[in-house]
Enzyme design. Sequence first.
Site, mmCIF file in Angstrom:
data_model
loop_
_atom_site.group_PDB
_atom_site.id
_atom_site.type_symbol
_atom_site.label_atom_id
_atom_site.label_comp_id
_atom_site.label_asym_id
_atom_site.label_seq_id
_atom_site.Cartn_x
_atom_site.Cartn_y
_atom_site.Cartn_z
ATOM 1 C CB CYS A 296 0.404 -0.486 5.946
ATOM 2 S SG CYS A 296 -0.868 0.759 5.705
HETATM 3 C C1 UGA Z 1 -1.231 -2.742 2.517
HETATM 4 C C2 UGA Z 1 -2.066 -4.034 2.427
HETATM 5 O O1 UGA Z 1 -1.918 -4.603 1.118
HETATM 6 C C3 UGA Z 1 -3.538 -3.749 2.708
HETATM 7 O O2 UGA Z 1 -4.275 -4.968 2.706
HETATM 8 C C4 UGA Z 1 -3.656 -3.091 4.078
HETATM 9 O O3 UGA Z 1 -5.006 -2.768 4.386
HETATM 10 C C5 UGA Z 1 -2.830 -1.810 4.080
HETATM 11 O O4 UGA Z 1 -1.451 -2.134 3.806
HETATM 12 C C6 UGA Z 1 -2.963 -1.187 5.440
HETATM 13 O O5 UGA Z 1 -2.556 -1.801 6.441
HETATM 14 O O6 UGA Z 1 -3.600 -0.125 5.554
HETATM 15 P P1 UGA Z 1 -0.733 -0.689 0.863
HETATM 16 O O7 UGA Z 1 0.361 -0.347 1.835
HETATM 17 O O8 UGA Z 1 -1.664 0.373 0.421
HETATM 18 O O9 UGA Z 1 -1.657 -1.868 1.481
HETATM 19 O O10 UGA Z 1 -0.047 -1.228 -0.465
HETATM 20 P P2 UGA Z 1 0.363 -2.652 -1.075
HETATM 21 O O11 UGA Z 1 -0.272 -2.781 -2.391
HETATM 22 O O12 UGA Z 1 0.172 -3.745 -0.127
HETATM 23 O O13 UGA Z 1 1.933 -2.445 -1.335
HETATM 24 C C7 UGA Z 1 2.837 -2.224 -0.259
HETATM 25 C C8 UGA Z 1 4.262 -2.230 -0.784
HETATM 26 O O14 UGA Z 1 4.647 -3.547 -1.143
HETATM 27 C C9 UGA Z 1 4.493 -1.356 -2.019
HETATM 28 O O15 UGA Z 1 5.703 -0.628 -1.860
HETATM 29 C C10 UGA Z 1 4.617 -2.370 -3.159
HETATM 30 O O16 UGA Z 1 5.434 -1.915 -4.207
HETATM 31 C C11 UGA Z 1 5.277 -3.523 -2.422
HETATM 32 N N1 UGA Z 1 5.042 -4.840 -3.081
HETATM 33 C C12 UGA Z 1 3.788 -5.345 -3.192
HETATM 34 C C13 UGA Z 1 6.122 -5.550 -3.555
HETATM 35 O O17 UGA Z 1 7.283 -5.110 -3.447
HETATM 36 N N2 UGA Z 1 5.917 -6.786 -4.134
HETATM 37 C C14 UGA Z 1 4.664 -7.302 -4.248
HETATM 38 O O18 UGA Z 1 4.544 -8.430 -4.792
HETATM 39 C C15 UGA Z 1 3.578 -6.565 -3.773
#
Ligand code: UGA
Length: 461
Positions: A296
């Site tokens: 995403c």
């Molecule tokens: C993300 C959004 O959080 C959802 O709200 C959205 O619905 C989804 O995309 C989508 O568009 O379908 P997702 O990709 O499943 O969800 O995962 P996240 O938990 O958001 O993490 C994304 C990335 O960011 C991961 O690689 C995680 O490690 C990284 N991240 C997250 C960080 O590096 N730092 C943070 O503080 C949080």
Amino acid sequence: MNVRSVAELAHSAHGPMRRAISRHPLVIDMAEIVVVGGGYVGLCTAVAFAEQGHRVTVIDVIPEKVARIKQGRAPFYEPGLEESLQRLISARVLDATTDLAASVRKADFTFLCVGTPQGPDGSQDLSYLRKATEEVGKALRNSQRSHVVVTKSTVVPGTARDVVVPTLEHGSGKRVGAGIGVGSNPEFLKEGTALQDARHPDRIVVGATDETTRAAIWSLYPGASCPRIDVDCTSAEMIKYAANAFLAVKISFANEMANIGDKLGVDWNHVVRGIGDDPRIGHLFLRAGIGFGGSCFPKDVAALSHVGREARAPSKLLDAVLEINERQPLRVVEMLEAALGPVQGKRIALLGLAFKPDTDDVRESRARPVWQALVARGAEVACYDPRASRGFSALEPRADIRTTLAESLEGAHAAVVCTEWPEFHGLAARPDAPPVIIDGRRAVAPGGRSRYLAIGDGGAR
Ligand code: UGA
């Protein structure tokens, strides 16, 4: 369509549910719903609707995937999904097929949950969405039944207006408004907690081409006590992009600040503790590390940036967010070289291949650029992930994948942690911990004799 009056339903409801119901003119008791696309969004949406008593048919173009779903087997790992599929398929409220036309003809709603991949120039490739919409339109050509087509896939702002409506009209030979409604109802679920997020959204956004369609969509969420946001379709589409873009901005901001802090001896986690209680800032999504991956954020930020350029409103901020994210995985390689010297011929355990924990998804995993950089520098890299090994092997067939953490650590000069799986929490305290641990996710608990370096710890340990 089996419609119950608001008065009847509100009579039996209490509290927020009662208030929510009374705002909407009709409630559909048991709808026939088609969900096009058996990915995360499609399957979790299907499960959530089926659990509410609707009859749901999942459509996918891949027969093997359909066969798996029909057997109650999830095509990917997501906590709780397989159990839910099994239960709902046995109860005959959920089914799967490749036959879109027959399913749409007997349904009240079609939810479009197909993939919207990234094109070579960063733009969004809407070809799956166009094709599915055209087929839905054709299926509705000779149908007398009213039908609502709702997009849940992440689509660039203007897609309902410029793609879904004209394509449906072309396919069906009918005008949208005359028995066919179009809506936009973006999904905000996160992999790893996708089912919970689909069952209990923190807000519901509905865009619609007309008020009857809007009411019909809301009727599928009678019990939701979260905020409900009514907008037009283009705003609904933009809300999804703005949400993901903002979260990506937060992460790249955290990474840039942590990089500065690392030079100054400042622990970024302490800084977040100090800024996060400001309600305008918050504590969440400010974890520094090797950047964001997944299906995403990288794709959506690139697509929004592309939309901005096309609309002659280029976004320097979004481009910078992506640039920082591309650079960030190389930070762990620099840290490794600073600790070990040249990595040529050194044995490195690469721990965590999934883009985040609780998933086997390796799309845009930040472990991949780390692996590539290490291999390019001549390191011997032994990879380990509790769930994502197979997916990573498919992307990088030359990767040396080990089946246990202990195997990956054998003879390692250093370990690089790329995903915060709970299994890595106790890494430093293990008797087989390598001499150097580089933590790209602040996943490892203090302790042990290894030299420990983490992005954002300012050299604190
Ligand atoms: C993300 C959004 O959080 C959802 O709200 C959205 O619905 C989804 O995309 C989508 O568009 O379908 P997702 O990709 O499943 O969800 O995962 P996240 O938990 O958001 O993490 C994304 C990335 O960011 C991961 O690689 C995680 O490690 C990284 N991240 C997250 C960080 O590096 N730092 C943070 O503080 C949080």
